[in-house]
Motif scaffolding. Structure first.
Motif, PDB file in Angstrom:
ATOM      1  N   ILE A 214       0.848  -1.196   0.000  1.00 40.97           N
ATOM      2  CA  ILE A 214       0.000   0.000   0.000  1.00 40.97           C
ATOM      3  C   ILE A 214       0.882   1.243   0.000  1.00 40.97           C
ATOM      4  CG2 ILE A 214      -1.763   1.259   1.279  1.00 40.97           C
ATOM      5  CD1 ILE A 214      -2.663  -1.463   0.014  1.00 40.97           C
ATOM      6  N   THR A 215       0.588   2.177  -0.895  1.00 42.27           N
ATOM      7  CA  THR A 215       1.396   3.390  -0.996  1.00 42.27           C
ATOM      8  C   THR A 215       0.764   4.587  -0.300  1.00 42.27           C
ATOM      9  OG1 THR A 215       0.393   4.018  -3.113  1.00 42.27           O
ATOM     10  CG2 THR A 215       2.373   2.617  -3.184  1.00 42.27           C
ATOM     11  N   GLU A 216      -0.564   4.541  -0.094  1.00 41.01           N
ATOM     12  CA  GLU A 216      -1.229   5.612   0.659  1.00 41.01           C
ATOM     13  C   GLU A 216      -2.366   5.021   1.475  1.00 41.01           C
ATOM     14  OE1 GLU A 216      -2.514  10.113  -0.182  1.00 41.01           O
ATOM     15  OE2 GLU A 216      -3.878   8.698  -1.144  1.00 41.01           O
ATOM     16  N   VAL A 217      -2.400   5.385   2.750  1.00 39.57           N
ATOM     17  CA  VAL A 217      -3.465   4.957   3.651  1.00 39.57           C
ATOM     18  C   VAL A 217      -4.448   6.111   3.814  1.00 39.57           C
ATOM     19  CG1 VAL A 217      -4.009   4.358   6.045  1.00 39.57           C
ATOM     20  CG2 VAL A 217      -2.062   3.285   4.900  1.00 39.57           C
ATOM     21  N   VAL A 218      -5.688   5.886   3.417  1.00 39.30           N
ATOM     22  CA  VAL A 218      -6.752   6.873   3.588  1.00 39.30           C
ATOM     23  C   VAL A 218      -7.688   6.356   4.667  1.00 39.30           C
ATOM     24  CG1 VAL A 218      -8.670   8.099   2.496  1.00 39.30           C
ATOM     25  CG2 VAL A 218      -6.594   7.593   1.184  1.00 39.30           C
ATOM     26  N   ARG A 219      -7.889   7.119   5.733  1.00 43.55           N
ATOM     27  CA  ARG A 219      -8.731   6.681   6.843  1.00 43.55           C
ATOM     28  C   ARG A 219      -9.195   7.895   7.632  1.00 43.55           C
ATOM     29  NH1 ARG A 219      -3.808   3.473   9.899  1.00 43.55           N
ATOM     30  NH2 ARG A 219      -2.571   5.265  10.524  1.00 43.55           N
ATOM     31  N   GLY A 220      -9.948   7.660   8.720  1.00 43.54           N
ATOM     32  CA  GLY A 220     -10.523   8.748   9.487  1.00 43.54           C
ATOM     33  C   GLY A 220      -9.525   9.472  10.372  1.00 43.54           C
ATOM     34  N   ALA A 221      -9.844  10.729  10.692  1.00 45.65           N
ATOM     35  CA  ALA A 221      -8.953  11.571  11.488  1.00 45.65           C
ATOM     36  C   ALA A 221      -8.783  11.063  12.915  1.00 45.65           C
ATOM     37  CB  ALA A 221      -9.482  13.008  11.512  1.00 45.65           C
ATOM     38  N   ASP A 222      -9.672  10.172  13.385  1.00 44.69           N
ATOM     39  CA  ASP A 222      -9.514   9.624  14.725  1.00 44.69           C
ATOM     40  C   ASP A 222      -8.281   8.737  14.839  1.00 44.69           C
ATOM     41  OD1 ASP A 222     -10.987   7.988  12.915  1.00 44.69           O
ATOM     42  OD2 ASP A 222     -11.554   6.664  14.553  1.00 44.69           O
ATOM     43  N   LEU A 223      -7.667   8.412  13.700  1.00 42.17           N
ATOM     44  CA  LEU A 223      -6.490   7.530  13.713  1.00 42.17           C
ATOM     45  C   LEU A 223      -5.184   8.291  13.480  1.00 42.17           C
ATOM     46  CD1 LEU A 223      -8.040   4.517  11.793  1.00 42.17           C
ATOM     47  CD2 LEU A 223      -7.410   4.596  14.208  1.00 42.17           C
ATOM     48  N   LEU A 224      -5.225   9.612  13.579  1.00 42.49           N
ATOM     49  CA  LEU A 224      -3.998  10.393  13.397  1.00 42.49           C
ATOM     50  C   LEU A 224      -2.910   9.986  14.383  1.00 42.49           C
ATOM     51  CD1 LEU A 224      -5.334  13.989  12.623  1.00 42.49           C
ATOM     52  CD2 LEU A 224      -3.598  12.772  11.285  1.00 42.49           C
ATOM     53  N   SER A 225      -3.278   9.834  15.662  1.00 43.65           N
ATOM     54  CA  SER A 225      -2.252   9.461  16.642  1.00 43.65           C
ATOM     55  C   SER A 225      -1.789   8.022  16.453  1.00 43.65           C
ATOM     56  CB  SER A 225      -2.765   9.680  18.073  1.00 43.65           C
ATOM     57  OG  SER A 225      -3.832   8.806  18.377  1.00 43.65           O
ATOM     58  N   SER A 226      -2.633   7.182  15.880  1.00 45.94           N
ATOM     59  CA  SER A 226      -2.204   5.814  15.578  1.00 45.94           C
ATOM     60  C   SER A 226      -1.084   5.822  14.548  1.00 45.94           C
ATOM     61  CB  SER A 226      -3.379   4.988  15.050  1.00 45.94           C
ATOM     62  OG  SER A 226      -4.217   4.553  16.099  1.00 45.94           O
ATOM     63  N   THR A 227      -1.095   6.802  13.662  1.00 47.34           N
ATOM     64  CA  THR A 227      -0.058   6.885  12.646  1.00 47.34           C
ATOM     65  C   THR A 227       1.314   7.037  13.279  1.00 47.34           C
ATOM     66  OG1 THR A 227      -1.600   7.813  11.051  1.00 47.34           O
ATOM     67  CG2 THR A 227       0.737   8.176  10.635  1.00 47.34           C
ATOM     68  N   ALA A 228       1.414   7.824  14.349  1.00 47.33           N
ATOM     69  CA  ALA A 228       2.704   7.991  15.022  1.00 47.33           C
ATOM     70  C   ALA A 228       3.202   6.648  15.564  1.00 47.33           C
ATOM     71  CB  ALA A 228       2.567   9.005  16.159  1.00 47.33           C
ATOM     72  N   ARG A 229       2.315   5.891  16.178  1.00 44.28           N
ATOM     73  CA  ARG A 229       2.700   4.566  16.675  1.00 44.28           C
ATOM     74  C   ARG A 229       3.147   3.674  15.516  1.00 44.28           C
ATOM     75  NH1 ARG A 229      -2.036   6.057  19.384  1.00 44.28           N
ATOM     76  NH2 ARG A 229      -2.142   5.696  21.649  1.00 44.28           N
ATOM     77  N   GLN A 230       2.367   3.710  14.445  1.00 46.99           N
ATOM     78  CA  GLN A 230       2.649   2.824  13.324  1.00 46.99           C
ATOM     79  C   GLN A 230       3.952   3.191  12.616  1.00 46.99           C
ATOM     80  OE1 GLN A 230      -1.024   2.705  11.039  1.00 46.99           O
ATOM     81  NE2 GLN A 230      -2.164   2.157  12.888  1.00 46.99           N
ATOM     82  N   LEU A 231       4.303   4.462  12.596  1.00 46.10           N
ATOM     83  CA  LEU A 231       5.579   4.853  12.013  1.00 46.10           C
ATOM     84  C   LEU A 231       6.742   4.243  12.792  1.00 46.10           C
ATOM     85  CD1 LEU A 231       4.876   8.577  11.070  1.00 46.10           C
ATOM     86  CD2 LEU A 231       5.285   6.677   9.491  1.00 46.10           C
ATOM     87  N   LEU A 232       6.588   4.131  14.105  1.00 43.44           N
ATOM     88  CA  LEU A 232       7.618   3.469  14.904  1.00 43.44           C
ATOM     89  C   LEU A 232       7.717   1.992  14.547  1.00 43.44           C
ATOM     90  CD1 LEU A 232       7.031   5.080  18.433  1.00 43.44           C
ATOM     91  CD2 LEU A 232       8.919   5.517  16.837  1.00 43.44           C
ATOM     92  N   GLN A 240       9.140   0.384   4.520  1.00 42.26           N
ATOM     93  CA  GLN A 240       8.940   1.752   4.038  1.00 42.26           C
ATOM     94  C   GLN A 240       7.497   2.163   4.323  1.00 42.26           C
ATOM     95  OE1 GLN A 240      11.106   3.947   2.698  1.00 42.26           O
ATOM     96  NE2 GLN A 240       9.495   5.483   2.521  1.00 42.26           N
ATOM     97  N   PRO A 241       7.270   3.218   5.090  1.00 40.54           N
ATOM     98  CA  PRO A 241       5.887   3.605   5.380  1.00 40.54           C
ATOM     99  C   PRO A 241       5.204   4.221   4.168  1.00 40.54           C
ATOM    100  CG  PRO A 241       7.395   5.188   6.339  1.00 40.54           C
ATOM    101  CD  PRO A 241       8.240   4.066   5.790  1.00 40.54           C
ATOM    102  N   PRO A 242       3.877   4.082   4.088  1.00 42.77           N
ATOM    103  CA  PRO A 242       3.123   4.723   3.015  1.00 42.77           C
ATOM    104  C   PRO A 242       2.889   6.194   3.334  1.00 42.77           C
ATOM    105  CG  PRO A 242       1.635   3.595   4.489  1.00 42.77           C
ATOM    106  CD  PRO A 242       3.020   3.317   5.004  1.00 42.77           C
ATOM    107  N   ALA A 243       2.270   6.895   2.412  1.00 41.88           N
ATOM    108  CA  ALA A 243       1.767   8.236   2.698  1.00 41.88           C
ATOM    109  C   ALA A 243       0.445   8.080   3.457  1.00 41.88           C
ATOM    110  CB  ALA A 243       1.556   9.006   1.402  1.00 41.88           C
ATOM    111  N   PHE A 244       0.024   9.145   4.143  1.00 39.75           N
ATOM    112  CA  PHE A 244      -1.207   9.085   4.930  1.00 39.75           C
ATOM    113  C   PHE A 244      -2.112  10.265   4.572  1.00 39.75           C
ATOM    114  CE2 PHE A 244       1.816   6.658   7.406  1.00 39.75           C
ATOM    115  CZ  PHE A 244       1.073   5.554   7.804  1.00 39.75           C
ATOM    116  N   TYR A 245      -3.409   9.958   4.527  1.00 38.61           N
ATOM    117  CA  TYR A 245      -4.431  10.973   4.262  1.00 38.61           C
ATOM    118  C   TYR A 245      -5.590  10.672   5.200  1.00 38.61           C
ATOM    119  CZ  TYR A 245      -7.576  14.077   1.650  1.00 38.61           C
ATOM    120  OH  TYR A 245      -8.434  15.090   1.285  1.00 38.61           O
ATOM    121  N   HIS A 246      -5.781  11.548   6.203  1.00 43.78           N
ATOM    122  CA  HIS A 246      -6.833  11.324   7.194  1.00 43.78           C
ATOM    123  C   HIS A 246      -8.025  12.244   6.912  1.00 43.78           C
ATOM    124  CE1 HIS A 246      -3.437   9.418   9.223  1.00 43.78           C
ATOM    125  NE2 HIS A 246      -4.333   8.752   9.923  1.00 43.78           N
ATOM    126  N   CYS A 247      -9.179  11.638   6.770  1.00 44.65           N
ATOM    127  CA  CYS A 247     -10.393  12.375   6.412  1.00 44.65           C
ATOM    128  C   CYS A 247     -11.071  12.955   7.650  1.00 44.65           C
ATOM    129  CB  CYS A 247     -11.383  11.438   5.715  1.00 44.65           C
ATOM    130  SG  CYS A 247     -10.737  10.660   4.238  1.00 44.65           S
TER     131      CYS A 247
END
Length: 284
Positions: A214-232, A240-247
């Motif tokens: 997956i090259t871009e993860v599109v999901r809800g804004a409630d998961l913004l802080s999850s992205t920080a965990r997932q980057l770790l 290689q992490p994907p790009a992120f787009y939070h709706c």
């Protein structure tokens, strides 16, 4: 020029959980994911996130597929479409998660934890807010350099990822722009494997998104802080992490974000009232 000639390396995904009926919030996020994939001439993957055996129901899987098709969502890979990166049901991908768990264990990134959610709440003297994990107080966290006893299975205890306390985890979100979270303050050592032998969300999605390219993860804004965990996790696993787009999240008339318990705003209920997908999307 054929459609194949227009294809790019863009790979997006739809990742619903069959724990209830899909609502308007899911529909708008999924529609955004589809639009972004189509704009790039890319591939859209459907992944059935049925990890939780206590909450995932077969009837919700069938309803999910029916509702998504009715709404006009189309994917090129998935449980019903096949593809090169299957299986596309998380319940069938445990070997992928075990491989990631072993890699984290070998790297010294995780440790066993016997604390229950109640234990953590009592230690913090504060109620659990929302669905996010409270900051873990470090009760079971071993000292730096301590070795974990040799284990062959994650079952029986929680396994937590040791976050680098004080490190700023930053990324640029495609919708919300620059984001920064401080490890140990905004989130603590988080669970990657549950004591009932089920991989946690954070580990499963990272392992799957990497495996499915997956090259871009599109999901809800409630998961913004999850992205920080997932980057770790991406860093620890060497992915290689994907790009992120939070709706932005949809809310009800009281300003409360939609949840699956909002049956009146489920796609199924709206269809029963005679609404058409085009009418629903027109209100966006």
């Amino acid at each position: 020029m054929s459609p194949e000639d227009n294809k790019t390396n863009y790979r997006g995904r739809l990742a619903p959980s069959p724990t209830g009926y899909l609502h308007l919030g899911h529909a708008r996020t999924f529609w955004t994911a589809q639009e972004r994939a189509e704009a790039q001439g890319g591939t859209l993957v459907l992944r059935n996130e049925d990890l939780d055996p206590g909450r995932s129901k077969p009837e919700f899987v069938a309803a999910m597929l029916e509702d998504m098709h009715w709404f006009g969502l189309r994917w090129q890979e998935g449980p019903d479409a096949g593809g090169p990166f299957g299986p596309y049901n998380q319940g069938e991908r445990k070997s992928v998660y075990l491989e990631a768990w072993r890699k984290l264990l070998a790297g010294g990134f995780i440790y066993p934890c016997k604390c229950s959610r109640k234990d953590i709440q009592q230690a913090l003297h504060a109620p659990h807010q929302g669905e996010d994990e409270p900051v873990y107080p470090g009760t079971c966290r071993p000292t730096a350099g301590a070795k974990t006893d040799e284990v062959v299975t994650p079952a029986g205890v929680h396994w937590r990822f040791r976050v680098p306390v004080g490190e700023i985890i930053s990324f640029t979100d495609g919708c919300f722009g620059s984001q920064k979270f401080v490890a140990g303050e905004d989130f603590g050592d988080f669970v990657v494997w549950r004591n009932d032998d089920v991989p946690a969300y954070q580990l499963a999605v990272v392992a799957d998104d990497a495996a499915m390219q997956i090259t871009e993860v599109v999901r809800g804004a409630d998961l913004l802080s999850s992205t920080a965990r997932q980057l770790l996790l991406y860093r620890a696993l060497g992915f290689q992490p994907p790009a992120f787009y939070h709706c932005p999240l949809l809310t009800d008339e009281k300003g409360v974000r939609l949840a699956k318990r909002n049956d009146a705003l489920s796609l199924r209920a709206l269809r029963a009232r005679g609404l058409k997908p085009e009418q629903i999307r027109a209100n966006w």
